[in-house]
Write a protein that holds these residues in place. Structure first.
Motif, PDB file in Angstrom:
ATOM      1  N   ALA A  10      48.044 -22.084  27.434  1.00  0.00           N
ATOM      2  CA  ALA A  10      49.175 -21.694  26.589  1.00  0.00           C
ATOM      3  C   ALA A  10      48.716 -21.434  25.156  1.00  0.00           C
ATOM      4  O   ALA A  10      49.385 -20.731  24.405  1.00  0.00           O
ATOM      5  N   LEU A  11      47.568 -21.989  24.795  1.00  0.00           N
ATOM      6  CA  LEU A  11      47.085 -21.803  23.425  1.00  0.00           C
ATOM      7  C   LEU A  11      46.740 -20.341  23.138  1.00  0.00           C
ATOM      8  O   LEU A  11      46.742 -19.928  21.981  1.00  0.00           O
ATOM      9  N   ILE A  12      46.478 -19.551  24.187  1.00  0.00           N
ATOM     10  CA  ILE A  12      46.125 -18.144  23.948  1.00  0.00           C
ATOM     11  C   ILE A  12      47.279 -17.375  23.298  1.00  0.00           C
ATOM     12  O   ILE A  12      47.103 -16.822  22.211  1.00  0.00           O
ATOM     13  N   PRO A  13      48.473 -17.351  23.916  1.00  0.00           N
ATOM     14  CA  PRO A  13      49.575 -16.680  23.206  1.00  0.00           C
ATOM     15  C   PRO A  13      49.938 -17.373  21.886  1.00  0.00           C
ATOM     16  O   PRO A  13      50.326 -16.688  20.927  1.00  0.00           O
ATOM     17  N   VAL A  14      49.793 -18.691  21.830  1.00  0.00           N
ATOM     18  CA  VAL A  14      50.094 -19.401  20.576  1.00  0.00           C
ATOM     19  C   VAL A  14      49.175 -18.883  19.472  1.00  0.00           C
ATOM     20  O   VAL A  14      49.612 -18.610  18.350  1.00  0.00           O
ATOM     21  N   LEU A  15      47.920 -18.704  19.826  1.00  0.00           N
ATOM     22  CA  LEU A  15      46.944 -18.229  18.849  1.00  0.00           C
ATOM     23  C   LEU A  15      47.342 -16.865  18.283  1.00  0.00           C
ATOM     24  O   LEU A  15      47.324 -16.664  17.062  1.00  0.00           O
ATOM     25  N   THR A  16      47.723 -15.949  19.169  1.00  0.00           N
ATOM     26  CA  THR A  16      48.148 -14.629  18.697  1.00  0.00           C
ATOM     27  C   THR A  16      49.323 -14.760  17.750  1.00  0.00           C
ATOM     28  O   THR A  16      49.369 -14.155  16.681  1.00  0.00           O
ATOM     29  N   TYR A  17      50.288 -15.541  18.189  1.00  0.00           N
ATOM     30  CA  TYR A  17      51.512 -15.738  17.413  1.00  0.00           C
ATOM     31  C   TYR A  17      51.184 -16.289  16.028  1.00  0.00           C
ATOM     32  O   TYR A  17      51.765 -15.884  15.029  1.00  0.00           O
ATOM     33  N   VAL A  18      50.206 -17.205  15.988  1.00  0.00           N
ATOM     34  CA  VAL A  18      49.846 -17.839  14.717  1.00  0.00           C
ATOM     35  C   VAL A  18      49.078 -16.867  13.824  1.00  0.00           C
ATOM     36  O   VAL A  18      49.412 -16.686  12.655  1.00  0.00           O
ATOM     37  N   VAL A  19      48.067 -16.212  14.392  1.00  0.00           N
ATOM     38  CA  VAL A  19      47.202 -15.376  13.554  1.00  0.00           C
ATOM     39  C   VAL A  19      47.989 -14.212  12.947  1.00  0.00           C
ATOM     40  O   VAL A  19      47.802 -13.846  11.795  1.00  0.00           O
ATOM     41  N   ILE A  20      48.900 -13.657  13.746  1.00  0.00           N
ATOM     42  CA  ILE A  20      49.625 -12.494  13.278  1.00  0.00           C
ATOM     43  C   ILE A  20      50.549 -12.857  12.104  1.00  0.00           C
ATOM     44  O   ILE A  20      50.967 -11.998  11.341  1.00  0.00           O
ATOM     45  N   GLN A  21      50.844 -14.153  11.954  1.00  0.00           N
ATOM     46  CA  GLN A  21      51.716 -14.550  10.843  1.00  0.00           C
ATOM     47  C   GLN A  21      50.948 -14.837   9.562  1.00  0.00           C
ATOM     48  O   GLN A  21      51.543 -15.019   8.505  1.00  0.00           O
ATOM     49  N   ILE A  22      49.619 -14.880   9.657  1.00  0.00           N
ATOM     50  CA  ILE A  22      48.833 -15.258   8.478  1.00  0.00           C
ATOM     51  C   ILE A  22      49.053 -14.317   7.279  1.00  0.00           C
ATOM     52  O   ILE A  22      49.223 -14.793   6.166  1.00  0.00           O
ATOM     53  N   PRO A  23      49.090 -12.986   7.483  1.00  0.00           N
ATOM     54  CA  PRO A  23      49.325 -12.146   6.308  1.00  0.00           C
ATOM     55  C   PRO A  23      50.634 -12.464   5.591  1.00  0.00           C
ATOM     56  O   PRO A  23      50.725 -12.360   4.370  1.00  0.00           O
ATOM     57  N   LEU A  31      46.589  -6.274   4.558  1.00  0.00           N
ATOM     58  CA  LEU A  31      46.304  -7.610   5.067  1.00  0.00           C
ATOM     59  C   LEU A  31      46.791  -7.742   6.498  1.00  0.00           C
ATOM     60  O   LEU A  31      46.103  -8.288   7.362  1.00  0.00           O
ATOM     61  N   PHE A  32      47.979  -7.217   6.719  1.00  0.00           N
ATOM     62  CA  PHE A  32      48.561  -7.304   8.058  1.00  0.00           C
ATOM     63  C   PHE A  32      47.657  -6.624   9.073  1.00  0.00           C
ATOM     64  O   PHE A  32      47.404  -7.147  10.152  1.00  0.00           O
ATOM     65  N   MET A  33      47.128  -5.443   8.698  1.00  0.00           N
ATOM     66  CA  MET A  33      46.279  -4.704   9.624  1.00  0.00           C
ATOM     67  C   MET A  33      44.970  -5.440   9.888  1.00  0.00           C
ATOM     68  O   MET A  33      44.497  -5.489  11.026  1.00  0.00           O
ATOM     69  N   VAL A  34      44.396  -6.007   8.826  1.00  0.00           N
ATOM     70  CA  VAL A  34      43.143  -6.744   8.993  1.00  0.00           C
ATOM     71  C   VAL A  34      43.348  -7.912   9.952  1.00  0.00           C
ATOM     72  O   VAL A  34      42.547  -8.143  10.864  1.00  0.00           O
ATOM     73  N   PHE A  35      44.459  -8.626   9.777  1.00  0.00           N
ATOM     74  CA  PHE A  35      44.688  -9.783  10.639  1.00  0.00           C
ATOM     75  C   PHE A  35      45.056  -9.379  12.062  1.00  0.00           C
ATOM     76  O   PHE A  35      44.713 -10.079  13.010  1.00  0.00           O
ATOM     77  N   ALA A  36      45.753  -8.245  12.188  1.00  0.00           N
ATOM     78  CA  ALA A  36      46.065  -7.769  13.540  1.00  0.00           C
ATOM     79  C   ALA A  36      44.765  -7.435  14.274  1.00  0.00           C
ATOM     80  O   ALA A  36      44.586  -7.760  15.451  1.00  0.00           O
ATOM     81  N   LEU A  37      43.845  -6.824  13.545  1.00  0.00           N
ATOM     82  CA  LEU A  37      42.530  -6.497  14.094  1.00  0.00           C
ATOM     83  C   LEU A  37      41.789  -7.770  14.491  1.00  0.00           C
ATOM     84  O   LEU A  37      41.247  -7.882  15.593  1.00  0.00           O
ATOM     85  N   ALA A  38      41.820  -8.751  13.585  1.00  0.00           N
ATOM     86  CA  ALA A  38      41.147 -10.022  13.849  1.00  0.00           C
ATOM     87  C   ALA A  38      41.739 -10.682  15.088  1.00  0.00           C
ATOM     88  O   ALA A  38      41.010 -11.232  15.919  1.00  0.00           O
ATOM     89  N   THR A  39      43.081 -10.614  15.218  1.00  0.00           N
ATOM     90  CA  THR A  39      43.728 -11.223  16.386  1.00  0.00           C
ATOM     91  C   THR A  39      43.217 -10.592  17.662  1.00  0.00           C
ATOM     92  O   THR A  39      42.885 -11.292  18.625  1.00  0.00           O
ATOM     93  N   ASP A  40      43.165  -9.258  17.669  1.00  0.00           N
ATOM     94  CA  ASP A  40      42.722  -8.560  18.873  1.00  0.00           C
ATOM     95  C   ASP A  40      41.303  -8.952  19.240  1.00  0.00           C
ATOM     96  O   ASP A  40      40.993  -9.176  20.410  1.00  0.00           O
ATOM     97  N   LEU A  41      40.439  -9.021  18.238  1.00  0.00           N
ATOM     98  CA  LEU A  41      39.044  -9.352  18.505  1.00  0.00           C
ATOM     99  C   LEU A  41      38.921 -10.789  18.991  1.00  0.00           C
ATOM    100  O   LEU A  41      38.236 -11.076  19.961  1.00  0.00           O
ATOM    101  N   LEU A  42      39.642 -11.676  18.317  1.00  0.00           N
ATOM    102  CA  LEU A  42      39.630 -13.082  18.687  1.00  0.00           C
ATOM    103  C   LEU A  42      40.146 -13.266  20.106  1.00  0.00           C
ATOM    104  O   LEU A  42      39.595 -14.007  20.910  1.00  0.00           O
ATOM    105  N   TYR A  43      41.202 -12.541  20.379  1.00  0.00           N
ATOM    106  CA  TYR A  43      41.848 -12.584  21.683  1.00  0.00           C
ATOM    107  C   TYR A  43      40.865 -12.181  22.771  1.00  0.00           C
ATOM    108  O   TYR A  43      40.811 -12.781  23.827  1.00  0.00           O
TER     109      TYR A  43
END
Lengths: 291, 311
Positions: free
Chosen positions: B232-245, B289-301
């Motif tokens: 479950a941490l996988i979707p949680v991670l996306t949800y969290v990272v995308i909110q960082i910006p 910032l939003f785009m950078v973090f969205a990119l980071a989320t995808d890569l992390l994912y």
């Protein structure tokens, strides 16, 4: 022996049957109908048309002597009840107008992208990915700021910013449906693209629009409050956002009724849309219910 | 993996261009003349001409667009109209204030939300589970502004537990001022977080591996906190990272109410002062910032969940 139902129920009949059994959802629907009626009565001057009239002294606390002062008065001695009613009209109109802007855009672009695929889809997906890369609140602020203050800008800003999620969902459904048998059958009897998109597939995905609308209203009402607070929203007439903004200076003087009235008015309708939205999703998509 | 990274980076280019085009269209084409807006009705002709030249609005639209692209590339957005400071400097100065509210609040918000979600998932289907979901929906239905106003009034003004508003440059003293807005932040976001995290957990509960674990005699507690939580941490991670910006602007409203001089306050002040260059710069920077973090989320994912790379 398996007994087939004498008449098969359509998706909509089935969903309506489910909603009717859900007592909470019916309450929510009732609340929304009530708010809509209040908004309509206010619109046609039957209710609270004299919201700017003085009904008592400034900051009179709530009293039951007169129904106009049941929620007290504001700094100019105007009835808070009437302001709440007028605010209901503003809130519902923001929800409705933004839906009227966002739904046609979301449905058309989603349908075209999903149905045609290829280059058309690429352009549409690029467009909404781009738009959704700009953080919602900043885009909303930017559009409202650029179009100038007022209710009209709020409609446009919210309409333009809120169609993306709908377009995504509709696009996904169209991709699924376009190769289904009934669509191929329609093609076989000579139905063109336009007929296939709008007459054959669209009715089968329209429930997504209904579910989305309950979300649309919530976002619209909440955003109106924030935009009005930022001074980019409604001007020259009361709205829940304007009332909450006023309350910022009133609370220190112990005037709590304007904030309370606006907050509760907003709470009930958003709660109702929340509950109805969940119920609609369950009713239209029984597969999701297992959770 | 490398191919995925390169493809994802290439995808970002048309989006970045599109974003620049939209922001430029909004501010430079649709928006009428900002010089009029900034100077007000009583401006003289020369004042307007001067401001137009200062903002580069006397050039052709194409040149203006290239100017804008240049400012995005160099992150140099010129000066604020009201404070006359470099916008980039203002942002650098505002960021610590925003972050010192946002980071603690965000960490508490996520951990608390996840803990409650796991707890209610353990008791799924019971009265307790339903009660928490109802509370969440009710909590989500209250305006954020109402939370802030009531919170500030009751806890700071009436009970005097916290200062009403303010900020301290010293990081230790600052916490006194940050505490109440941070608590309000957590309360505002708890409802939605618990609901979302609960669905993430429940999505996993019905998976085959859970049945296998149960079949081999694993205890329910161990299944939930060991097997399910990990997935479950996988979707949680996306949800969290995308909110960082969003954290970097912090909460506009909280900063504004509690007098915290962060990016949210800068933006709200800019709106009130019709400070065109600042609003435009803030919109752009937030988006970048939003785009950078969205990119980071995808890569992390794609690192956490290799299935993603296949798409």
């Amino acid at each position: 022996m398996i007994r087939l139902p004498s008449q098969s129920k359509s998706l909509w009949q089935d969903a309506w049957r489910r909603i009717r059994r859900d007592r909470l959802a019916l309450w929510a629907l009732g609340v929304i109908v009530l708010y809509s009626l209040v908004a309509l009565c206010s619109k046609f001057g039957l209710l609270a048309s004299t919201w700017d009239a003085e009904v008592g002294g400034p900051y009179a606390s709530p009293s039951f002597e007169n129904f106009k002062t049941i929620f007290g008065t504001d700094i100019f001695g105007r009835s808070v009840l009437y302001k709440v009613i007028h605010g209901t009209r503003v809130a519902m109109s923001v929800g409705l107008m933004t839906s009227l802007i966002a739904i046609p855009i979301g449905v058309t672009l989603g349908a075209f992208g999903g149905y045609f695929g290829g280059k058309v889809d690429d352009v549409i997906v690029w467009f909404y990915t781009t738009l959704s890369s700009i953080p919602g609140i900043m885009l909303l602020i930017a559009i409202a700021y650029i179009l100038g203050k007022g209710l009209f800008s709020v409609y446009i800003a919210l309409g333009i910013t809120s169609w993306v999620s709908l377009a995504r969902l509709i696009r996904g459904e169209f991709m699924k449906h376009k190769s289904r048998e009934y669509v191929i059958a329609a093609e076989a009897i000579g139905a063109g693209h336009r007929i296939r998109i709008f007459r054959h597939i669209l009715p089968n995905v329209l429930h997504i629009v209904i579910i989305n609308m309950s979300l649309q209203f919530q976002i619209a009402i909440k955003s109106e409050v924030i935009l009005s607070y930022l001074g980019l929203g409604v001007q020259g007439q009361p709205s829940w956002g304007v009332m909450i903004d006023d309350a910022k200076l009133e609370l220190a003087r112990g005037v709590w009724w304007q904030l309370t009235a606006a907050t509760f008015a907003m709470f009930f309708v958003i709660l109702a849309f929340n509950i109805l939205g969940d119920a609609l999703r369950d009713a239209f998509d029984p597969k999701l219910r297992k959770g | 993996m490398m191919a995925f990274v390169i493809r994802r980076l290439l995808y970002a280019i048309p989006t970045l261009f599109g974003v620049c085009l939209i922001i430029f269209t909004l501010f430079n084409l649709v928006g009428g003349d900002p010089a009029y807006q900034m100077l007000g009705k009583h401006a003289t002709e020369t004042q307007i001409l001067e401001l137009r030249r200062e903002l580069g609005l006397d050039k052709s639209k194409v040149e203006q667009f290239f100017d804008y692209l240049k400012s995005v590339a160099t992150l140099d957005f010129g000066r604020s109209y009201t404070t006359k400071q470099q916008i980039t400097d203002m942002i650098w100065r505002g960021m610590p204030a925003s972050l010192s509210l946002a980071i603690p609040a965000f960490i508490v918000e996520i951990l608390l939300g996840l803990a409650i979600a796991l707890l209610v998932s353990f008791y799924r289907g019971t009265f307790f589970d339903r009660a928490v979901v109802v509370l969440c929906v009710m909590g989500m239905s209250v305006s954020a502004l109402a939370y802030i106003l009531f919170g500030q009034y009751v806890f700071a003004y009436w009970l005097g537990l916290f200062p009403i508003s303010g900020y301290d440059t010293d990081i230790l003293y600052r916490f006194k001022y940050i505490a109440l807005p941070a608590i309000i932040w957590v309360v505002v976001s708890l409802g939605i977080n618990v609901r979302v995290f609960r669905t993430f957990v429940l999505d996993e509960v019905n998976q085959d591996y859970v049945r296998t674990a149960r079949a081999k005699g694993q205890s329910e507690k161990k299944i939930l906190f060991h097997h399910v939580l990990k997935n479950a941490l996988i979707p949680v991670l996306t949800y969290v990272v995308i909110q960082i910006p969003v954290l970097i602007t912090g909460s506009f409203l909280l900063e504004n109410f509690f007098g915290i001089p962060g990016l949210g306050s800068i933006t709200i002040d800019a709106i009130h002062n019709s400070d065109f260059p600042v609003i435009k710069a803030m919109t752009t920077i937030e988006t970048l910032l939003f785009m950078v973090f969205a990119l980071a989320t995808d890569l992390l994912y794609s690192v956490v969940d290799p299935r993603v790379r296949m798409r």
